[in-house]
Motif scaffolding. Structure first.
Motif, PDB file in Angstrom:
ATOM      1  N   SER A  32      40.840  37.376  34.790  1.00  0.00           N
ATOM      2  CA  SER A  32      40.737  38.771  35.222  1.00  0.00           C
ATOM      3  C   SER A  32      41.607  39.124  36.422  1.00  0.00           C
ATOM      4  CB  SER A  32      39.272  39.102  35.561  1.00  0.00           C
ATOM      5  OG  SER A  32      38.829  38.329  36.661  1.00  0.00           O
ATOM      6  N   ILE A  33      42.121  38.110  37.131  1.00  0.00           N
ATOM      7  CA  ILE A  33      42.810  38.399  38.391  1.00  0.00           C
ATOM      8  C   ILE A  33      44.132  39.139  38.171  1.00  0.00           C
ATOM      9  CG2 ILE A  33      44.139  36.263  38.559  1.00  0.00           C
ATOM     10  CD1 ILE A  33      43.354  36.199  41.561  1.00  0.00           C
ATOM     11  N   VAL A  34      44.685  39.053  36.967  1.00  0.00           N
ATOM     12  CA  VAL A  34      45.956  39.744  36.724  1.00  0.00           C
ATOM     13  C   VAL A  34      45.766  41.214  36.366  1.00  0.00           C
ATOM     14  CG1 VAL A  34      47.043  37.622  35.920  1.00  0.00           C
ATOM     15  CG2 VAL A  34      46.032  39.168  34.275  1.00  0.00           C
ATOM     16  N   ASN A  35      44.538  41.637  36.059  1.00  0.00           N
ATOM     17  CA  ASN A  35      44.351  42.973  35.490  1.00  0.00           C
ATOM     18  C   ASN A  35      44.787  44.091  36.427  1.00  0.00           C
ATOM     19  OD1 ASN A  35      43.374  41.736  33.231  1.00  0.00           O
ATOM     20  ND2 ASN A  35      41.245  42.248  33.569  1.00  0.00           N
ATOM     21  N   VAL A  36      44.357  44.035  37.684  1.00  0.00           N
ATOM     22  CA  VAL A  36      44.761  45.070  38.643  1.00  0.00           C
ATOM     23  C   VAL A  36      46.250  44.970  38.939  1.00  0.00           C
ATOM     24  CG1 VAL A  36      44.473  45.870  41.014  1.00  0.00           C
ATOM     25  CG2 VAL A  36      42.471  45.267  39.659  1.00  0.00           C
ATOM     26  N   ALA A  37      46.776  43.741  38.907  1.00  0.00           N
ATOM     27  CA  ALA A  37      48.190  43.539  39.239  1.00  0.00           C
ATOM     28  C   ALA A  37      49.132  43.898  38.102  1.00  0.00           C
ATOM     29  CB  ALA A  37      48.416  42.080  39.651  1.00  0.00           C
ATOM     30  N   LEU A  38      48.613  44.177  36.900  1.00  0.00           N
ATOM     31  CA  LEU A  38      49.483  44.407  35.742  1.00  0.00           C
ATOM     32  C   LEU A  38      50.534  45.495  35.959  1.00  0.00           C
ATOM     33  CD1 LEU A  38      47.141  43.975  32.630  1.00  0.00           C
ATOM     34  CD2 LEU A  38      49.136  42.605  33.243  1.00  0.00           C
ATOM     35  N   PRO A  39      50.175  46.655  36.540  1.00  0.00           N
ATOM     36  CA  PRO A  39      51.227  47.661  36.765  1.00  0.00           C
ATOM     37  C   PRO A  39      52.360  47.150  37.652  1.00  0.00           C
ATOM     38  CG  PRO A  39      49.054  48.675  36.936  1.00  0.00           C
ATOM     39  CD  PRO A  39      48.832  47.200  36.873  1.00  0.00           C
ATOM     40  N   ARG A  40      52.028  46.381  38.692  1.00  0.00           N
ATOM     41  CA  ARG A  40      53.061  45.831  39.576  1.00  0.00           C
ATOM     42  C   ARG A  40      53.873  44.739  38.859  1.00  0.00           C
ATOM     43  NH1 ARG A  40      51.647  46.612  45.125  1.00  0.00           N
ATOM     44  NH2 ARG A  40      50.755  48.711  45.277  1.00  0.00           N
ATOM     45  N   GLY A 156      37.747  38.597  40.382  1.00  0.00           N
ATOM     46  CA  GLY A 156      39.164  38.593  40.076  1.00  0.00           C
ATOM     47  C   GLY A 156      39.800  39.953  40.292  1.00  0.00           C
ATOM     48  N   VAL A 157      39.091  40.990  39.872  1.00  0.00           N
ATOM     49  CA  VAL A 157      39.592  42.348  40.080  1.00  0.00           C
ATOM     50  C   VAL A 157      39.659  42.669  41.576  1.00  0.00           C
ATOM     51  CG1 VAL A 157      39.181  44.794  39.605  1.00  0.00           C
ATOM     52  CG2 VAL A 157      38.720  43.088  37.844  1.00  0.00           C
TER      53      VAL A 157
END
Length: 427
Positions: A32-40, A156-157
């Protein structure tokens, strides 16, 4: 040292549990840790829509597909030995993902992360089941296990939002490497080596089930003929298991078939929630990565509290009632307007969701090991993790076809009601 000796010499305290739970936390965190970072990440590496989805699915899919072989490898070659190999591989691939120069390299390292996780997750759970064998201590241990498994998604988020906002998207991978290495060293010091069960790993069964699961899941989100190939390979796997002298998935594991089916369905709900919630917050509500992360804190705390309480209570009604609470929270979340605010529109449903997830993870994890011989603890750990991850990957493939996050949350609510209805017979 025998497995019995391992139990006697390491269950005097809870430090081994803390170390193994930390490793499990990293496994869930990585999903889940990549979910917020996906736009970046998308902007930095010029990811396509497909590349964005595979940044998540490369890890989840490989992890889920290899969990059965990973769990059985722990039984055959030694639980602690396979765990240490897995967490070492996880640490190195996390660092590789952080340094990835292109989208393809990032996705490749995410797949390698999945391999490491598939070795460490089932063996970590099997070590917990071995170290804490009696009812009261096992209940408390599984309460902690459920807490880190459930809260890892929300954490993760949260962590992704903070790190991405302050240091950039590469930090979400950097942070996992030293934590994994620390858990590796602590396990070496605190958890005694167990005696391998011996025997052989069903290589042909491992290849067919892994290829079948990969083809099925990839085919559901892309070229559909691959899904047919996947189903055929899984059918071949079932035939091979009946003929094998030492099958990867022996018939005696049917004792936990029902809870694993329920865990697969819950996996779809879990991954769908933590995929769509941060995207909805950033795209519809205009949250920054930091704001999207911080709003997950009440959810993570509620999952932790609910898991801890669930580990101490009993009763057949606990699981179906907890699932009803989860369904209510998801249905409420599906009605959140595009101009909603956190205190009015998000806090209430996320607290209900957290309470329900905590109950579900602890109860289904406990049910998935009930009646399993000690020699199959690794396989039981692999099976319950596999059903959750593969259920999540398949579920996400369908949920991404829906027109909006609200529709996805409503579909998750309906699926949770189904799980609750089915669980009344098994809780």
């Amino acid at each position: 040292m025998t497995r019995t000796a391992l139990q006697r010499t390491t269950t005097t305290g809870w430090m081994p549990l803390a170390v193994l739970a930390t490793a499990q936390f990293l496994v869930v965190l990585s999903a889940s840790i990549v979910n917020v970072a996906l736009p970046r990440i998308r902007a930095g590496l010029e990811l396509s829509d497909t590349g964005q989805a595979w940044t998540v699915n490369a890890y989840v899919l490989v992890f889920g597909a290899l969990l059965l072989p990973g769990g059985r490898a722990g039984d055959v070659y030694g639980l602690r030995r396979v765990f240490l190999v897995g967490i070492g591989l996880f640490a190195l691939s996390s660092l590789g993902a952080a340094l990835a120069p292109t989208a393809g390299v990032l996705i490749a390292f995410r797949a390698v992360q999945g391999v490491g996780a598939a070795l460490l997750a089932p063996t970590a759970l099997a070590l917990v089941l071995t170290l804490y064998p009696d009812g009261r201590r096992r209940g408390a241990a599984l309460g902690v296990w459920g807490a880190v498994s459930g809260a890892g998604g929300a954490a993760g988020v949260l962590l992704s939002g903070v790190l991405t906002d302050l240091y950039g998207w590469r930090a979400v991978f950097v942070v996992m490497a030293p934590l994994a290495l620390a858990a590796m060293a602590a396990t070496w010091l605190l958890v005694g080596a167990d005696r391998p069960r011996g025997g052989s790993l069903d290589a042909l069964g491992a290849v067919t089930v892994t290829a079948g699961l990969v083809a099925l899941t990839y085919g559901l989100s892309g070229p559909w003929p691959l899904a047919v190939v996947g189903l055929a390979l899984l059918g071949l796997f079932a035939v091979l298991q009946r003929r094998s002298a030492d099958p990867l998935l022996p018939a005696r594991m049917s004792v936990v078939a029902a809870p694993n089916v329920l865990m697969a369905l819950l996996g779809a709900v879990w991954l769908g929630l933590f995929y769509f919630l941060p995207l909805y917050q950033q795209r519809s509500l205009g949250y920054s990565p930091l704001e999207a992360g911080l709003t997950q804190l009440p959810l993570a705390l509620m999952i932790t509290l609910s898991s801890w309480v669930t580990g101490k209570v009993s009763g057949r009604a606990v699981l179906p009632v907890g699932l009803l609470v989860l369904a209510a929270g998801l249905a409420w979340l599906s009605r959140t307007p595009a101009d909603g605010s956190f205190p009015v529109d998000l806090l209430g449903p996320t607290l209900l969701i957290g309470a329900g997830l905590g109950v579900a993870f602890v109860r289904l994890t406990a049910m998935s090991s009930t009646g399993v011989p000690a020699a199959d603890n690794g396989l039981a750990g692999g099976l319950v993790n596999a059903t959750r991850q593969i259920g999540g990957a398949i579920g996400l493939s369908f949920l991404t076809l829906l027109p909006s996050p609200g529709a996805a949350f409503l579909a998750c609510a309906a699926l949770t009601l189904l799980i609750s209805a089915l669980s009344t017979r098994k809780a």
